[in-house]
Design an enzyme around this catalytic site. Structure first.
Site, short mmCIF file in Angstrom:
data_model
loop_
_atom_site.label_atom_id
_atom_site.label_comp_id
_atom_site.label_asym_id
_atom_site.label_seq_id
_atom_site.Cartn_x
_atom_site.Cartn_y
_atom_site.Cartn_z
N LYS A 37 60.14 52.79 54.59
CA LYS A 37 58.79 53.42 54.78
C LYS A 37 58.43 54.52 55.03
O LYS A 37 59.68 55.14 56.41
CB LYS A 37 57.91 52.51 55.74
CG LYS A 37 56.73 52.40 56.47
CD LYS A 37 55.98 51.86 57.12
CE LYS A 37 54.42 51.78 57.61
NZ LYS A 37 53.88 51.12 58.78
N SER A 112 50.17 47.71 58.04
CA SER A 112 50.50 49.13 56.43
C SER A 112 51.69 49.95 55.82
O SER A 112 51.78 50.55 54.75
CB SER A 112 50.27 49.95 57.71
OG SER A 112 51.42 50.56 58.62
N SER A 136 52.18 45.60 61.20
CA SER A 136 52.48 45.75 59.90
C SER A 136 53.30 45.80 58.95
O SER A 136 54.00 46.06 57.63
CB SER A 136 52.42 47.18 59.80
OG SER A 136 51.07 48.07 60.25
N1 GLN Z 1 46.64 47.11 61.12
C1 GLN Z 1 47.35 47.40 62.77
C2 GLN Z 1 46.51 48.72 62.90
O1 GLN Z 1 45.88 49.18 62.01
C3 GLN Z 1 49.24 47.68 62.45
C4 GLN Z 1 49.07 48.82 61.81
C5 GLN Z 1 50.48 48.84 62.22
O2 GLN Z 1 51.32 47.94 62.80
N2 GLN Z 1 51.41 49.73 62.14
O3 GLN Z 1 46.56 49.55 64.31
#
Ligand code: GLN
Length: 433
Positions: A37, A112, A136
């Site tokens: 990532k 994400s 994410s």
């Molecule tokens: N969707 C969650 C957020 O927007 C989780 C994101 C993540 O785990 N990086 O914060």
């Protein structure tokens, strides 16, 4: 697994940068192409966090996990697409365009870590690293039909991970099956003096389906509450029924703190983000400040032009939550609610070994479906954020489809009991074959 060639054509925009490097050595991941990532630092390879603010930034060092996968013989073949700084649930907030879901390209891959999930689900790589602050890793794993593990907070070093919300996040493995997730986890888990929150718990387990017999699995009613698509609920209930058939004991239970978990998460993560993202001022990283006006105006211009809408929204929200006069009302309250989540888990885990429910309340959204309504996108994180608030491990394993779209079964464990949720996931996966 042996050596796998990486010559795939990225039709899903899963990668921001492709490097096509070769692995070497004879370690446990010898020759395996691994996708990373793009929020995890890679020496000599651009690391953008999905943001224009870091376009062209090349870190001078590898993250701890990158050192480890390289030492294990793997090749970092590319950096995967993601929501900008990890802020999102769909990978649509990337400055490099959205990733599409390999199962159905009219759908989002989740986020994400959507690029990592798509890279695995499309078959381009067998395994990938993602990060999970509020879901994410698990969300894109569920939406793309792969396996993803969010480890116990601190079990994998965050050294070299660009910070979004330090107290919630961690790096974890994503792969097509439980065995590969376990293999990658064994490479990246363990202590690291460069991360003050690192814990000395290496992982050397080999997944086994034997431990499912007699395992006590708690099923909180709140995981099947309002907002959960009935068809998804039904699919996950059926999967839990399969675990019972394999010898697990199902215990219906309740997690009242779920009522405040999402709010606690969003106040906490935006507060931490507002502080973390202050470093992107145009002086230290990324494109240079071009304005010839005052410093103040130059900063403003730089951040307005190079940070996306969702990132700016969260910086504003977090700055507000932390400001004098509101701190007690928002941030302090959120920490109380966060404590309640931890207490709920402690109470449940005194009686059950594992907690099960859906990973996501729905299947993958259509591209564009939620971008105009951030609140409805936040709501989709309701089932994943509790594990981050408490720092406990959780895995998402595919459990069939609804209308052709994958559904994820989420298994949450006690601190440092990844072994147990991995074994439960392994038993489930094996029984599906
Ligand atoms: N969707 C969650 C957020 O927007 C989780 C994101 C993540 O785990 N990086 O914060």
């Amino acid at each position: 697994m042996g050596s796998v060639a990486f010559d795939a054509e990225d039709r899903w925009n899963a990668f921001i940068t492709i490097c096509r490097r070769a692995g070497h050595g004879d370690g446990p991941l010898a020759g395996v192409p691994v996708a990373v990532k793009d929020i995890i630092s890679t020496a000599g390879i651009q690391t953008t966090c999905g943001s224009l603010v870091l376009k062209g930034y090349v870190p001078p060092y590898d993250a701890h996990v990158v050192e480890l996968v390289k030492a294990a013989g793997a090749a970092v073949v590319g950096k995967t697409n993601m929501d900008e700084f990890g802020m999102g649930t769909t990978t649509e907030s990337s400055a490099f365009g959205p990733t599409t879901n390999p199962v159905d390209t009219t759908r989002v891959p989740g986020g994400s870590s959507g690029g990592s999930a798509a890279a695995v689900a499309s078959g381009m790589v067998p395994m990938a690293l993602g990060t999970d602050t509020g879901g994410s890793i698990r969300c894109p794993a569920a939406f793309c039909g792969i396996v993803g593990l969010k480890p116990t907070y601190g079990r994998v070093s965050r050294y070299g991970l660009v910070a979004y919300a330090n107290s919630l996040e961690g790096i974890g493995p994503m792969a097509g099956n439980v065995e590969d997730v376990s293999r990658l986890f064994s490479v990246i888990a363990g202590p690291d003096a460069r991360d003050a929150t690192s814990i000395d718990r290496p992982y050397t387990h080999t997944p086994s389906s034997d431990r499912i017999r007699g395992l006590r699995i708690g099923v909180p009613a709140e995981f099947f509450g309002e907002g959960v698509d009935p068809a998804v609920a039904e699919r996950v209930r059926a999967a839990i029924g399969d675990l019972a058939d394999l010898g697990a004991e199902i215990v219906e239970c309740s997690m009242p703190s779920m009522a405040f978990a999402l709010a606690a998460y969003y106040v906490t993560c935006t507060s931490e983000a507002s502080s973390n993202l202050a470093r992107f001022d145009g002086v230290r990283y990324g494109p240079d400040i071009v304005s010839k006006r005052s410093w103040h105006e130059a900063y403003q211009e730089h951040r307005r032009e190079h940070l996306g809408k969702e990132v700016r929204r969260r910086i504003m929200l977090g700055t507000f939550a932390l400001s004098a006069g509101y701190y007690g009302k928002y941030y302090a309250k959120a920490q109380e609610a966060r404590k309640n989540v931890g207490e709920d888990f402690a109470r449940l885990f005194a009686d059950v070994d594992v907690i099960a429910g859906p990973t996501m309340p729905t299947t993958a959204f259509a591209l564009g479906e939620k971008t105009a309504d951030p609140l409805s996108m936040y709501l989709a994180d309701i089932l994943t954020v509790p594990a981050n608030l408490a720092g406990v491990p959780a895995i998402s394993v595919p459990c069939g489809t609804v209308n052709g779209l994958p559904v994820g079964l989420q298994l949450i464990g006690r601190h440092c009991e990844e072994e147990l949720i991995i074994d439960a996931a392994c038993a489930y996966e094996e029984a599906q074959r």
